[in-house]
Scaffold this motif. Structure first.
Motif, mmCIF file in Angstrom:
data_model
loop_
_atom_site.group_PDB
_atom_site.id
_atom_site.type_symbol
_atom_site.label_atom_id
_atom_site.label_comp_id
_atom_site.label_asym_id
_atom_site.label_seq_id
_atom_site.Cartn_x
_atom_site.Cartn_y
_atom_site.Cartn_z
ATOM 1 N N ASN A 66 -24.277 29.873 44.448
ATOM 2 C CA ASN A 66 -25.507 30.218 43.735
ATOM 3 C C ASN A 66 -26.705 29.497 44.353
ATOM 4 O O ASN A 66 -27.771 30.091 44.554
ATOM 5 C CB ASN A 66 -25.401 29.833 42.259
ATOM 6 C CG ASN A 66 -24.360 30.623 41.495
ATOM 7 O OD1 ASN A 66 -23.823 31.608 41.982
ATOM 8 N ND2 ASN A 66 -24.056 30.168 40.292
ATOM 9 N N SER A 67 -26.520 28.220 44.651
ATOM 10 C CA SER A 67 -27.607 27.417 45.215
ATOM 11 C C SER A 67 -27.942 27.852 46.630
ATOM 12 O O SER A 67 -29.120 27.851 47.018
ATOM 13 C CB SER A 67 -27.220 25.929 45.196
ATOM 14 O OG SER A 67 -26.968 25.516 43.867
ATOM 15 N N CYS A 117 -20.111 30.179 41.573
ATOM 16 C CA CYS A 117 -19.939 28.875 42.215
ATOM 17 C C CYS A 117 -21.314 28.229 42.346
ATOM 18 O O CYS A 117 -22.253 28.865 42.829
ATOM 19 C CB CYS A 117 -19.290 29.101 43.584
ATOM 20 S SG CYS A 117 -19.345 27.694 44.703
ATOM 21 N N LEU A 118 -21.427 26.982 41.934
ATOM 22 C CA LEU A 118 -22.709 26.286 42.028
ATOM 23 C C LEU A 118 -23.225 26.266 43.460
ATOM 24 O O LEU A 118 -24.414 26.501 43.700
ATOM 25 C CB LEU A 118 -22.585 24.853 41.496
ATOM 26 C CG LEU A 118 -23.813 23.969 41.658
ATOM 27 C CD1 LEU A 118 -25.011 24.523 40.884
ATOM 28 C CD2 LEU A 118 -23.504 22.535 41.237
ATOM 29 N N TYR A 121 -19.986 18.153 42.226
ATOM 30 C CA TYR A 121 -19.295 19.443 42.267
ATOM 31 C C TYR A 121 -18.333 19.471 43.450
ATOM 32 O O TYR A 121 -17.191 19.898 43.326
ATOM 33 C CB TYR A 121 -20.326 20.563 42.370
ATOM 34 C CG TYR A 121 -19.753 21.962 42.330
ATOM 35 C CD1 TYR A 121 -19.620 22.631 41.122
ATOM 36 C CD2 TYR A 121 -19.373 22.623 43.498
ATOM 37 C CE1 TYR A 121 -19.113 23.921 41.077
ATOM 38 C CE2 TYR A 121 -18.869 23.908 43.458
ATOM 39 C CZ TYR A 121 -18.739 24.555 42.248
ATOM 40 O OH TYR A 121 -18.228 25.831 42.210
ATOM 41 N N TRP A 134 -26.007 25.105 37.296
ATOM 42 C CA TRP A 134 -24.974 26.091 37.613
ATOM 43 C C TRP A 134 -25.261 27.405 36.889
ATOM 44 O O TRP A 134 -25.190 28.481 37.479
ATOM 45 C CB TRP A 134 -23.631 25.523 37.200
ATOM 46 C CG TRP A 134 -22.408 26.207 37.732
ATOM 47 C CD1 TRP A 134 -22.336 27.395 38.409
ATOM 48 C CD2 TRP A 134 -21.076 25.730 37.644
ATOM 49 N NE1 TRP A 134 -21.031 27.672 38.734
ATOM 50 C CE2 TRP A 134 -20.237 26.670 38.277
ATOM 51 C CE3 TRP A 134 -20.501 24.594 37.087
ATOM 52 C CZ2 TRP A 134 -18.858 26.508 38.354
ATOM 53 C CZ3 TRP A 134 -19.132 24.437 37.174
ATOM 54 C CH2 TRP A 134 -18.329 25.386 37.810
#
Length: 180
Positions: free
Chosen positions: A88-89, A84-85, A44, A3
């Motif tokens: 971002n991913s 936000c994971l 998540y 994250w």
């Protein structure tokens, strides 16, 4: 670590230290770094995305959507914001790995389904006026959400994020739609 640093910048050695286990335990439990990452995306979704979107359902409709957007903006006291994971991913890894794309898409579809429920309720209650379908508006909301999450990572991005939220609501209110 995924994250805060992103997938590519996170090393197995760093994961060993952060998790307090050795790499053999990581490989035994998850197969590899990607397997651990996919487990993180799933966790998540089950924890953060579930909690973050609960306000869309209670109360449902426009009020739930307003509460949801309010949760996305970090407090002024926070010095850094990892965002936000999933967002971002999505930015870092989209299109690079099918399994990761599937995991990210599953999370986004879950969030979109909750948005759809709230938007449908807002349309039914007359809180939103639009010739578009609840699905189209939910997808617009998802897009605005990702924008808000990206801009809220920046120290001076909050005014931009707030403008995106305001624009979303303005496009769906009776006063803007009918010109009153």
């Amino acid at each position: 670590m995924f994250w805060a640093q992103g997938y590519e910048q996170t090393s197995i050695t760093g994961l060993e230290k952060a998790m307090g286990i050795n790499r053999f335990s990581i490989y035994d439990s998850f197969g590899d770094k990607k397997g651990l990452f996919l487990a993180c995306i799933e966790a998540y979704g089950q924890e953060v995305s579930e909690r973050q979107t609960a306000c869309l359902l209670n109360p449902s409709g426009a009020e739930g959507i307003r509460k949801f957007f309010a949760t996305l903006l970090p407090p002024k006291s926070r010095q850094t914001n990892p965002g936000c994971l999933v967002m971002n991913s999505l930015v870092e890894l989209s299109g690079q790995d099918r399994d990761i794309d599937v995991a990210i898409t599953a999370n986004l579809q879950f969030v979109e389904s909750r948005m759809y429920t709230a938007v449908h309720a807002a349309l039914k209650a007359g809180d939103f006026i639009s010739g578009r379908s609840a699905r189209a508006i939910a997808r617009q909301q998802l897009s605005v959400t990702q924008s808000v999450l990206a801009f809220s990572k920046m120290r001076h991005g909050t005014p931009i994020a707030k403008a995106a939220i305001s624009g979303f609501f303005s496009s769906l209110t009776t006063s803007e739609t009918t010109g009153h």
